[in-house]
Motif scaffolding. Structure first.
Motif, short mmCIF file in Angstrom:
data_model
loop_
_atom_site.label_atom_id
_atom_site.label_comp_id
_atom_site.label_asym_id
_atom_site.label_seq_id
_atom_site.Cartn_x
_atom_site.Cartn_y
_atom_site.Cartn_z
N ARG A 140 0.32 4.49 1.10
CA ARG A 140 1.50 4.28 2.22
C ARG A 140 2.13 2.88 1.90
NH1 ARG A 140 0.62 4.85 7.86
NH2 ARG A 140 2.27 3.29 8.99
N PHE A 141 1.80 2.09 1.31
CA PHE A 141 2.42 0.60 1.00
C PHE A 141 2.98 0.60 -0.09
CE2 PHE A 141 -0.88 -0.24 4.47
CZ PHE A 141 -0.11 -0.99 5.25
N SER A 142 3.33 1.79 -1.14
CA SER A 142 4.08 1.48 -2.39
C SER A 142 5.42 1.87 -2.06
CB SER A 142 3.35 2.67 -3.07
OG SER A 142 3.54 3.96 -2.78
N THR A 143 6.18 1.48 -2.93
CA THR A 143 7.78 1.64 -2.70
C THR A 143 8.09 2.94 -2.95
OG1 THR A 143 7.99 -0.48 -3.98
CG2 THR A 143 9.85 1.20 -3.70
N PRO A 144 8.87 3.73 -2.03
CA PRO A 144 9.04 5.02 -1.86
C PRO A 144 9.72 5.35 -3.17
CG PRO A 144 9.77 4.08 0.11
CD PRO A 144 9.38 2.99 -0.71
N GLY A 145 9.37 6.34 -3.55
CA GLY A 145 9.66 7.09 -4.88
C GLY A 145 8.88 6.49 -6.32
N ALA A 146 8.15 5.27 -6.12
CA ALA A 146 7.72 4.77 -7.32
C ALA A 146 6.55 5.35 -7.78
CB ALA A 146 7.51 3.05 -6.99
N PRO A 147 6.11 5.33 -9.20
CA PRO A 147 5.17 5.86 -9.74
C PRO A 147 3.89 5.19 -8.99
CG PRO A 147 6.09 4.37 -11.40
CD PRO A 147 7.05 4.45 -10.12
N ALA A 148 2.71 5.98 -9.29
CA ALA A 148 1.58 5.49 -8.71
C ALA A 148 1.02 4.30 -9.64
CB ALA A 148 0.40 6.59 -8.60
N LYS A 194 -2.11 -18.64 -1.10
CA LYS A 194 -0.54 -18.67 -1.12
C LYS A 194 -0.08 -17.43 -0.46
CE LYS A 194 -0.05 -21.22 -5.35
NZ LYS A 194 0.34 -21.00 -6.87
N LEU A 195 -0.80 -16.34 -0.23
CA LEU A 195 -0.07 -15.14 0.66
C LEU A 195 -0.62 -14.99 1.78
CD1 LEU A 195 -0.95 -11.94 -1.90
CD2 LEU A 195 1.05 -13.33 -2.01
N GLY A 196 -1.24 -16.09 2.21
CA GLY A 196 -1.90 -16.04 3.62
C GLY A 196 -2.64 -15.03 3.92
N ALA A 197 -3.49 -14.31 2.89
CA ALA A 197 -3.95 -12.99 3.06
C ALA A 197 -5.57 -13.10 3.34
CB ALA A 197 -3.80 -12.15 1.64
N ARG A 198 -5.89 -12.52 4.40
CA ARG A 198 -7.56 -12.46 4.85
C ARG A 198 -8.44 -12.24 3.67
NH1 ARG A 198 -10.17 -12.80 9.60
NH2 ARG A 198 -12.24 -11.79 9.89
N ASP A 199 -8.15 -11.31 2.59
CA ASP A 199 -9.17 -10.80 1.61
C ASP A 199 -8.14 -10.36 0.85
OD1 ASP A 199 -8.63 -8.09 3.01
OD2 ASP A 199 -10.01 -8.60 4.43
N ARG A 200 -8.67 -9.36 -0.60
CA ARG A 200 -8.01 -8.53 -1.43
C ARG A 200 -7.29 -7.57 -0.94
NH1 ARG A 200 -11.94 -9.73 -5.99
NH2 ARG A 200 -11.25 -7.76 -7.15
N ILE A 201 -7.85 -6.75 -0.11
CA ILE A 201 -7.07 -5.67 0.60
C ILE A 201 -5.58 -6.11 1.10
CG2 ILE A 201 -7.09 -3.98 2.35
CD1 ILE A 201 -10.02 -3.56 1.89
N HIS A 202 -5.71 -7.19 1.78
CA HIS A 202 -4.50 -7.81 2.62
C HIS A 202 -3.49 -8.22 1.52
CE1 HIS A 202 -7.12 -6.96 5.83
NE2 HIS A 202 -5.99 -6.58 6.59
N ALA A 231 1.50 -7.11 -1.87
CA ALA A 231 2.23 -6.79 -3.04
C ALA A 231 2.76 -5.50 -3.15
CB ALA A 231 0.75 -6.79 -4.17
N TYR A 232 2.53 -4.68 -2.41
CA TYR A 232 3.16 -3.34 -2.34
C TYR A 232 4.44 -3.45 -1.35
CZ TYR A 232 0.40 -0.26 -5.06
OH TYR A 232 -0.35 0.26 -6.16
N GLU A 233 4.09 -4.22 -0.08
CA GLU A 233 5.19 -4.43 0.78
C GLU A 233 6.41 -5.20 0.26
OE1 GLU A 233 3.13 -4.28 5.24
OE2 GLU A 233 3.06 -6.36 3.98
N ASN A 234 6.27 -5.91 -0.68
CA ASN A 234 7.23 -6.79 -1.05
C ASN A 234 7.53 -6.47 -2.50
OD1 ASN A 234 7.49 -9.59 0.43
ND2 ASN A 234 5.30 -8.90 0.50
N GLY A 235 7.19 -5.08 -3.12
CA GLY A 235 7.80 -4.61 -4.23
C GLY A 235 7.23 -5.27 -5.54
N LEU A 236 6.18 -6.02 -5.47
CA LEU A 236 5.63 -6.56 -6.67
C LEU A 236 4.98 -5.52 -7.66
CD1 LEU A 236 5.06 -8.80 -8.54
CD2 LEU A 236 2.96 -9.14 -7.18
N VAL A 237 4.64 -4.30 -6.82
CA VAL A 237 3.60 -3.40 -7.56
C VAL A 237 4.55 -2.12 -7.25
CG1 VAL A 237 1.62 -1.83 -7.58
CG2 VAL A 237 1.51 -4.28 -6.87
N GLY A 238 4.71 -1.33 -8.45
CA GLY A 238 5.60 0.13 -8.32
C GLY A 238 6.88 -0.33 -8.45
#
Length: 264
Positions: free
Chosen positions: A143-151, A243-251, A256-263
């Protein structure tokens, strides 16, 4: 069976069906170190009880009268309640999954799960980690990966790291020795084009660890992969979350996916 040294975890049950709450209480309190300190029949009651009871884990139903579990999760997180929220539902629906995760839940488990899975989920969340069923995790990443990017690369099942290069080695296509191979200190600069999180730029090592988190690796697996101590990994993960302001690992992975770091 949990060892006697396991931390004592306080649990708040939130479900509009009394029999469900009774069943969950029976299951959870059969395990040493787990205590149900309160019950609520809807989200509004949970909002009132949570600050008083200070639970470590809140087991939250989704569909309830007065206030549903999604809105209750959002308000609990916004209010700064420290307990991790485990969503328990009979509905295996993507809309519930994504809404509850975006609201700040740290885990998602179907009510069809075995009793041992419920106990483990509460223990995992109570330790400060996050938990999703592997199949659910794949749906989140898709759901959160960049469209068209490899898994993203999958974690090896045989425990070997030979077929799965480290993130550092992926950044060393020129054939130069990586810091792990030479014993030198890890790089301290993030990859080129790395988005700057709200709490400051990630170092190169923090970026590496975020990428491995996105593959679903545990702290122990990351430590083995990067040839560092598990305590070092925990420190890096804590820095990443801060640094991410993330509640936990999932977030953190969602970021990372929303910001294009992964994929990308």
């Amino acid at each position: 069976m949990t060892s006697t040294s396991a931390p004592h975890l306080r649990i708040l049950l939130v479900d509009d069906q009394p029999l469900i709450r009774t069943g969950f209480r029976t299951i959870l309190e059969s395990e040493p170190g787990l205590e149900v300190v309160g019950e609520a029949s809807n989200g509004a009651e949970a909002l009132a009880l949570a600050p008083q009871l200070d639970p470590d884990v809140i087991c939250m139903d989704v569909q309830m009268p007065v206030m549903d579990g999604i809105e209750a999760t959002r308000q609990l997180v916004d209010s700064g309640v420290g307990g991790s929220i485990l969503i328990l539902t009979t509905f295996d629906r993507d809309d519930f999954l994504f809404q509850t995760l975006q609201a700040g839940a740290s885990g998602f488990l179907l009510k069809t799960a075995e009793a041992e899975e419920l106990i483990r989920a509460v223990q995992v969340l109570g330790s400060g980690e996050a938990l999703l069923d592997p199949q659910v995790t794949r749906r989140v990443l898709a759901r959160f990966s960049t469209p068209g990017a490899p898994a993203p690369a999958q974690r090896p099942d045989d425990g070997s790291r030979t077929s799965q290069p480290t993130v550092a080695s992926q950044h060393s296509a020129s054939g130069e020795a990586t810091p792990e191979a030479t014993g030198e200190a890890p790089v301290t600069e993030p990859p080129s084009g790395m988005p700057v999180p709200p709490g400051g730029a990630l170092t190169g090592r923090e970026s590496e660890i975020l990428l491995l988190l996105a593959r679903g690796w545990s702290n122990a697996e990351i430590a083995a992969n990067l040839v560092v101590g598990e305590a070092t990994v925990k420190t890096h993960v804590s820095n990443v979350l801060m640094k991410l302001g993330a509640r936990d690992r999932i977030h953190a992975v969602i970021w990372a996916y929303e910001n294009g770091l992964v994929g990308a």
